[in-house]
Design a protein around this motif. Structure first.
Motif, PDB file in Angstrom:
ATOM      1  N   PRO A   1       0.835  -1.207   0.000  1.00 31.49           N
ATOM      2  CA  PRO A   1       0.000   0.000   0.000  1.00 31.49           C
ATOM      3  C   PRO A   1       0.867   1.253   0.000  1.00 31.49           C
ATOM      4  CG  PRO A   1      -0.072  -1.095   2.132  1.00 31.49           C
ATOM      5  CD  PRO A   1       0.722  -1.978   1.238  1.00 31.49           C
ATOM      6  N   GLU A   2       0.677   2.053  -1.047  1.00 33.73           N
ATOM      7  CA  GLU A   2       1.501   3.252  -1.190  1.00 33.73           C
ATOM      8  C   GLU A   2       0.822   4.472  -0.594  1.00 33.73           C
ATOM      9  OE1 GLU A   2       2.857   4.321  -5.089  1.00 33.73           O
ATOM     10  OE2 GLU A   2       3.964   2.450  -5.306  1.00 33.73           O
TER      11      GLU A   2
ATOM     12  N   ARG B   1       0.086   0.179   7.207  1.00 38.10           N
ATOM     13  CA  ARG B   1       1.438   0.325   6.706  1.00 38.10           C
ATOM     14  C   ARG B   1       1.380   1.011   5.350  1.00 38.10           C
ATOM     15  NH1 ARG B   1       6.434  -2.657   6.127  1.00 38.10           N
ATOM     16  NH2 ARG B   1       6.753  -2.973   3.904  1.00 38.10           N
ATOM     17  N   ARG B   2       2.294   1.930   5.112  1.00 38.41           N
ATOM     18  CA  ARG B   2       2.376   2.586   3.807  1.00 38.41           C
ATOM     19  C   ARG B   2       3.835   2.669   3.390  1.00 38.41           C
ATOM     20  NH1 ARG B   2      -2.171   1.962   4.225  1.00 38.41           N
ATOM     21  NH2 ARG B   2      -3.967   3.330   3.978  1.00 38.41           N
ATOM     22  N   VAL B   3       4.056   2.581   2.097  1.00 43.24           N
ATOM     23  CA  VAL B   3       5.399   2.817   1.575  1.00 43.24           C
ATOM     24  C   VAL B   3       5.335   3.985   0.605  1.00 43.24           C
ATOM     25  CG1 VAL B   3       6.173   0.418   1.821  1.00 43.24           C
ATOM     26  CG2 VAL B   3       5.108   1.153  -0.319  1.00 43.24           C
TER      27      VAL B   3
ATOM     28  N   ASP C   1       4.458   2.421   9.560  1.00 45.59           N
ATOM     29  CA  ASP C   1       4.081   1.044   9.829  1.00 45.59           C
ATOM     30  C   ASP C   1       3.660   1.037  11.289  1.00 45.59           C
ATOM     31  OD1 ASP C   1       3.797  -1.616  10.242  1.00 45.59           O
ATOM     32  OD2 ASP C   1       5.774  -2.188   9.468  1.00 45.59           O
ATOM     33  N   THR C   2       2.383   0.968  11.515  1.00 43.64           N
ATOM     34  CA  THR C   2       1.918   1.100  12.882  1.00 43.64           C
ATOM     35  C   THR C   2       0.976  -0.042  13.231  1.00 43.64           C
ATOM     36  OG1 THR C   2       1.153   2.744  14.464  1.00 43.64           O
ATOM     37  CG2 THR C   2      -0.104   2.595  12.481  1.00 43.64           C
TER      38      THR C   2
ATOM     39  N   TYR D   1      -9.693   3.787  -3.819  1.00 41.26           N
ATOM     40  CA  TYR D   1      -9.345   2.399  -4.097  1.00 41.26           C
ATOM     41  C   TYR D   1      -9.188   1.606  -2.797  1.00 41.26           C
ATOM     42  CZ  TYR D   1      -6.468  -1.494  -5.828  1.00 41.26           C
ATOM     43  OH  TYR D   1      -5.965  -2.731  -6.129  1.00 41.26           O
ATOM     44  N   THR D   2      -9.740   0.418  -2.774  1.00 37.09           N
ATOM     45  CA  THR D   2      -9.542  -0.485  -1.633  1.00 37.09           C
ATOM     46  C   THR D   2      -8.908  -1.771  -2.142  1.00 37.09           C
ATOM     47  OG1 THR D   2     -11.474   0.444  -0.535  1.00 37.09           O
ATOM     48  CG2 THR D   2     -10.699  -1.656   0.286  1.00 37.09           C
TER      49      THR D   2
END
Lengths: 387, 674
Positions: free
Chosen positions: A29-30, B223-225, B234-235, B617-618
């Motif tokens: 997930p970005e 979490r996200r990048v 990232d929690t 978006y999911t």
């Protein structure tokens, strides 16, 4: 029979396998990226650009920030997450108010119970101030004042009154609070006092009817001025007059606009006039007060929209429509209103059905559409960034 | 086979009618025979005559249902094609079903023969129904195949039937008892007991009780990048305020009379729940709580007199909901809602020829809602349902046609009542066996149905709209079914079916969460065009003695687009929360006393709002659940242990935006049965 059965069995297996193979899988997930559109309306006046705050539907955590760059003529949509990728759950839930003050951008995020503090040039985060159910923000010197639905708990009170929270701009800590009326909304600062409109919107059986006057030096409520039910907007014009809007009760009592003035010898402003027009948002530019005459009726179960002008020199409703080119037919739900006091451009924010992208319309001073652009969900407020 | 059992146990008289069709038994039978017939069908399922339904149906029952890693009826429904379960997460989170994108309110939920109602919001929380006492769940696209049914049942676009366990006593048995102890993640404690007593030769009673307690605490992770691939955040946090404490108690009386039967049920469900709420920036805990008391009594009576069969149903329900928001940062809310329902129905069927039956039913229903809120409308609703139907079962052709007329009158306090609403909704079903063997069938149906706006849609203080139009659906469906039972051969049973459908929803009313789960923003979404494919397949292999392997798979394709207004920026976009692709696969193996079950569920990418843009978006989600069971008979006592591991790969996912689902979790169930 056996062959039919095994044929179907293998078909079935093939179907399952192909489903698994062809079905799209998850990606990392970005952080949501911004998007941009070249509007081309370049302005080299006193503003570098403006921020637009999108409220986002409650619970969706889709309060987003857009930026229009007057130098480039480019509209950037949803910039917060990209500029601040490490903030968990992004900007937050239901943005309510926003202001630029002394090089910083302050965003009041109502359902995230915080005021977000950013660098006004870069939109990079500096910090946040936790204020429960916060609504609007004003500044005096090195302090900010935020209206909030949640005041200190009082023993014996049925429902908590609202409050003004003061926080220090250097430390970003709440320094003082002052209890006001029920569910306070917009404020004006004048003569070292804060005038805040109390709505009482949580209790439709008994709306608040007052504007609270808070003395900044002592952070105490001096008085409550009786004005009308369900008050919301407060604006000062350049003649020092105060304009306060009432949202009515959506049934028998119509939305209207009150004029408050301070007469010789009076300590406070008091109502001197009432204009029978619904006002859901207003913006003042010199001698003109623009307003959205957006009203909802429980009786007809329908909304009516209007785009009115009040002439501040004659103190008359002109009856004219500030949109003059017929664009209003395309606007589904006018929600936010702003005016650029440098070039006279008028901005109308269309929230559509509240759960899809809105549209920002830019009109020139004569009410002719210059451009429009897609925003985030429920565009609500615009604040200009000085050069 | 499960279908047959359902038909046999719920409707012995219909089975008798079927027997008459064959002309095998012309002599009137005694009640005891009826009961014996039911018994034998219950125990020796495979030998029963296979009746193919004229209406597409999916069934989960018995041992298969027990092993399916499901705590509630909602969990089990995820394995049906065409079904989307809205799950707000955790043990206490609300779970509703949406069949073929038509919307939750178009799905009827029938509990032991009588539809469960919720006039307030039209949504039945299937998370409240534990599988503890449920023996079979079936989903019909449209109405049930029998025409002897209450008029109201002809009206829903899709119906979930839940059937609780019916006592079946072998010769000489006088009672059964079953004790269940379940515990697991989220501090779950869930004991239950079932006692069945044979009161007389033809009368039995059962008492089922259950207690459920859970802290609802589970870890979830966001979490996200960055686009460059670096970690942005990232929690991991613990879900708060998702606790539940619930009890269910249910008394059933079953009796058989000459050529008929009766049933009485008293039901009480009590719960206190926290509402965990949406996870948004800076808010990790909320203060909403709900107390529910749902009670009802219902009775049914069925008797066959010659070629005439009559079925009478009656129900009285009282639902009490107490909603409190204790969050210091929000408006204090403390509201009490009281819902009452009275329902009575008379269904009558007459057999004109051995292959031709007709029926007529009339139902009356009253709903009332009261709340201690300012300016509350206190609505009353009087509904009348009248249906006529006919069924033809002639050689290779089966036909069913029905028409239902609905007339609804609402009365509200202090305001003018809205106009009465009346609607006629017809349906035609057909099935045909083109081959000499009955294994293969073609089927098709056309059905119109409608739903009334609920009390909340119409009269709720902040968002109600008394001018709302009823929502209508027209369904067209065509499909094939192959279903063969081959006894003890290597491929012992095989079933595969494909249905394609086209639904059109007009004046669709869509609810969006407004932060608080209990309250919604109403939208009249307008026109929705739904095209879909449901595919199901099941095969049971018996490679050797004592070993049975079952594979079950389903796949759903849905294109459900909004075609309301070309000027909308979501015109022709897929409607919220409907994936284009979804499916599940289940493997079940049973070797002597040991059972293994693996299930995989896939829900494809979706959009959480109307516009199909990146910001809405999911991500797709897919989970693997696995369970092991072991049976240990000690003399007359049957002991059983079940270990379930859910979300085996610990995927982090949301079914509904900002409502995180649990990571890997466990459950252990110990059962003793006498």
């Amino acid at each position: 029979m056996k062959t039919t059965a095994s044929r179907i069995a293998s078909l079935l297996l093939a179907a399952v396998l192909s489903t698994i193979i062809f079905s799209s899988c998850r990606t990392e997930p970005e952080v949501v990226p911004s998007s941009s559109v070249n509007v081309g309306d370049r302005q080299l006046g006193k503003y570098r650009g403006f921020y637009l705050l999108n409220e986002g539907n409650m619970g969706s955590n889709k309060c987003t920030l857009d930026y229009y760059d007057y130098e480039e003529g480019i509209y950037y949509r949803n910039i917060y997450a990209e500029r601040n990728p490490s903030v968990v759950m992004e900007l937050g839930d239901v943005g309510n108010d926003m202001a630029v003050y002394d090089g910083r951008l302050y965003i009041v995020v109502n359902c995230s119970h915080k005021v977000e503090v950013l660098d006004a040039r870069t939109a990079v985060r500096i910090g946040q101030v936790d204020i429960p159910n916060c609504r609007f923000i004003k500044f005096v010197g090195d302090k900010a004042y935020v209206s909030s639905y949640v005041g200190p708990v009082e023993i014996g009170a049925n429902s908590p009154k609202g409050a003004i929270y003061e926080f220090d701009l250097a430390t970003l800590r709440v320094t003082r609070t002052c209890t006001v009326g029920y569910q306070p909304e917009q404020m004006a600062v004048v003569d070292g006092k804060i005038y805040v409109a109390n709505s009482g919107g949580y209790n439709p059986a008994d709306y608040d009817r007052t504007v609270s006057v808070v003395d900044i030096a002592s952070m105490t409520q001096l008085t409550q001025i009786e004005v009308g039910i369900n008050l919301y907007g407060v604006q000062l014009d350049s003649w020092g007059r105060m304009w306060v809007s009432s949202r009515g009760d959506y049934k028998g009592v119509e939305s209207c606009l009150y004029l408050l003035e301070k007469q010789e010898g009076d300590d406070y402003y008091k109502p001197v006039g009432k204009y029978d027009t619904p006002v859901s948002a207003m913006a003042i530019d010199g001698s003109e007060l623009y307003y959205l005459a957006d009203a909802w009726s429980e009786i007809t179960m329908a909304a009516t929209h209007g785009y009115g002008i009040l002439d501040l020199r004659t103190l008359q409703l002109t009856g004219a429509n500030f949109i003059t080119d017929g664009t209003e037919a395309a606007i589904k739900q006018p929600y936010g209103l702003a005016v650029n006091d440098d070039n006279g451009d008028i901005f109308v924010m269309d929230a559509k059905n509240y759960v899809s992208s809105g549209t920002l319309y830019c009109f020139d001073h004569y009410g002719v559409r210059k451009w429009s652009v897609t925003t985030g969900d429920i565009p609500r407020a615009i604040t200009f960034v000085p050069r | 086979m499960s279908i047959v059992v359902l038909a046999a146990v719920v409707m012995p008289a219909s089975m008798l009618a079927d027997t008459a069709v064959e002309g095998a038994d012309a002599t009137p039978r005694h009640a005891d025979d009826v009961m014996a017939d039911t018994l034998s069908l219950g125990e020796v399922q495979v030998t029963a005559k296979r009746t193919k339904d004229v209406i597409p149906v999916q069934v989960l029952s018995g041992a298969e249902l027990e092993r399916l890693n499901s705590q509630t009826v909602a969990d089990a429904l995820r394995y049906f094609s065409g079904v989307q379960v809205k799950d707000y997460g955790g043990v206490g989170g609300i779970k509703t079903v949406n069949v073929r994108s038509m919307g939750t309110n178009h799905t009827g939920v029938v509990y032991d023969g009588v539809e469960l109602g919720n006039a307030q919001n039209g949504q039945i929380d299937l998370g409240q129904f534990s599988l503890d006492n449920v023996e079979a769940i079936s989903l019909y696209n449209g109405q049930k195949s029998e025409i002897l049914q209450p008029a109201r049942d002809f009206g829903t676009a899709a119906t979930v039937y839940m059937r609780t366990r019916t006592p079946r006593f072998a010769e000489g048995e006088t009672y059964h008892a079953r004790f269940n102890m379940r515990f697991g993640s989220f501090d779950l404690i869930n004991p239950s007991a079932l006692i069945e007593i044979r009161l007389a030769r033809t009368v039995s009673a059962s008492l089922s009780a259950e207690w459920l307690n859970s802290s609802g605490k589970y870890k979830f992770r966001y979490r996200r990048v960055t686009p460059a691939g670096e970690l942005a955040y990232d929690t991991t946090a613990v879900r708060q305020n998702g606790d539940i404490n619930a009890t269910r108690i249910e008394l059933n009386l079953n009796g058989y009379i000459n050529m008929g039967k009766w049933h009485f049920k008293a039901y009480n469900y009590n719960s206190e729940r926290g509402v965990p709420g949406a996870i948004v920036n800076n808010v990790w805990r909320r203060g909403e709580r709900i107390w529910d008391t749902n009670s009802f009594v219902q009775g049914s009576f069925q008797k066959m007199i010659g070629n005439f069969t009559t079925l009478a149903n009656a129900k009285y329900a009282f639902y009490r909901t107490h909603y409190v928001n204790n969050d210091d940062k929000q408006v204090k809310i403390d509201n009490l809602y009281k819902q009452k329902e009275f329902y009575m129905s008379s269904a009558n069927e007459y057999q004109i020829r051995p292959w031709w039956r007709v029926s007529a039913s009339y139902d009356f229903q009253w709903n009332g809602l009261d709340a201690d809120m300012y300016d509350f409308a206190r609505p009353d609703r009087y509904s009348n349902f009248l249906s006529v139907a006919t069924a033809i079962d002639y050689k290779r052709l089966k036909l069913q046609a029905s028409g239902m007329y609905t007339w609804i009158h609402d009365r509200i306090e202090g305001r003018e009542s809205p106009k009465d609403k009346s609607v006629f909704t017809p349906a035609v079903y057909a099935a045909f066996n083109p081959l000499r063997t009955k294994d293969f069938a073609l089927r098709a149906f056309v059905k119109r149905s409608f739903r009334m706006p609920t009390f909340n849609d119409l009269y709720y203080a902040d968002m109600g709209n008394s001018k709302l139009e009823p929502e209508t659906v027209t369904q067209y469906n065509a499909g094939v079914l192959y279903d063969a039972n081959r006894g003890n051969k290597f491929v012992s049973e095989i079933r595969a079916g494909v249905d394609v459908y086209y639904n059109k929803v007009k004046n669709k009313i869509v609810a969006y969460p407004k932060g608080q789960q209990f309250r919604w923003t109403m939208l009249n979404l307008g026109l929705v065009d739904i095209r879909g494919v449901d595919a199901n397949a099941m095969v049971t292999l018996v490679p050797m003695r004592d070993l049975a392997l079952t594979f079950r798979a389903q796949y759903t394709f849905q294109r459900a687009i909004d075609i309301t207004d070309p000027s909308d920026n979501y015109y022709r976009d897929q409607i919220p929360y409907i994936p284009r692709h979804s499916g599940s696969a289940v493997f079940n193996g049973q070797w002597r006393r040991l059972g293994v079950n693996y299930s995989f569920i896939y829900v494809g990418e979706r959009y959480n709002q109307q516009e199909n843009i990146r910001y809405n978006y999911t991500q797709p989600w897919y989970t693997s659940d696995i369970s092991f069971s072991y049976d240990l008979p000690i003399k007359a006592v049957k002991l059983r242990a079940l270990l379930e591991i859910n979300n085996l790969l610990s995927q982090d996912y949301d079914v509904i935006l900002n409502y995180p689902m649990p990571k890997r979790n466990f459950r252990v169930t110990l059962t003793a049965e006498i």
